[in-house]
Design a protein around this motif. Sequence first.
Motif: not given
Length: 396
Positions: A312, A202, A368, A198, A372
């Motif tokens: 991610a 990003t 996202r 991650t 994580l």
Amino acid sequence: MVRFGPAPLPSPVPDARGPLRIALFTGNYHHVEDGVSRTLNRLVRYLLAQSHEVLIIGPTVPDPPMEHAGTLVPVPSVSIPTRPEYQFTTGFPSDVKWKVRHWKPDVVHIATPDRLGFAALKWAEREGLPIVSSYHTHFPSYLGYYHAGALEPLLWRLARRFYNRVGEVFVPTPSMADVLREHGITAPIELWPRGVETDRFTPEARSSLWREAKGFSEDEIVITFVSRLVKEKSVDVYADVVNRLRARGLPVRGLVVGSGPEREAMEARAPDAVFTGHLGGEEIAAAYASSDIFLFPSETETFGNVTLEAMASGLPAVCADAVGSSSLVVDGETGFLCPPRDVDAFTNATARLVEDPALRQRLGAAARERALTYDWDAILGRLADRYRAAASGEAR
């Protein structure tokens, strides 16, 4: 072609219970760069960093497309006629058996039920070694794409003959475990999901310069597909969806990352899309993050590494409601799930995201957050614990 280099090794953290020796048999470790080979290499790097020892037994080719981790003992193989980039092992030679026997593994992990895999299974049984396996490629789901559906019962018979002789089978998702059980796999099944970097994948990797360099304008909605370009990834569905959206007058453009035997046909089917070939390092991270929607209609995934990388990167994902993707994408929260091969459904779901920027942003942010939770070290640490349980006779 940009090559994937090995990820940096984490700082060594030796297992206080002492190192293990793991013999890993696989049909693909570095001769094709895909989710299987990258996952196994990451596993080996993790194990080595924890001071375990790993011996990999599998095929090789001259000038492989990726650098591999650990010590690879090559075995004979032949190219598959219709897919020459793939190698099919032809057995487990006696000199390699001698080498593995004298290396004295604590546990044998067989990742592919090919000729090498079956021979390794028989050998390990004779040696009295604990055996585990992992299910990476859902071969029965490929058959319909090659007009070979009649072979499915045979594949499942072979699968039962193989997996029901091992101590544990590692699968990436609960839905994949359900499929195996439905087809008579009675061996204990353990979950081995995949993780994602991650810090590499990003939203911060988004780059207007990258988009400009690839020919995308600021107001275009980039719909991305990342995979090997092969029939079983439903490349035709992806191309048809992008074409239909453009026919509606929506400001979309396709981005296709990857290569394979279907590239030429796909370029003809989606002439306005940007094709990059393989990307690695910072550029693949920029490709994801500089996109707006991830469209992946494949129904043959056992997990969906590329879907997790896209999530991610902050992209809402539109995927097939099938094994693999359905365990990652939460329909209506992190993206949309559509019936496999339903071009209308994929088109309408993607159009919703194109036409509603707020929805696109909300689902992307949620994607996202979900990504994580997939931490590689924790995931690989649990697998190392299963190795130890198998080696000590504690596996269920």
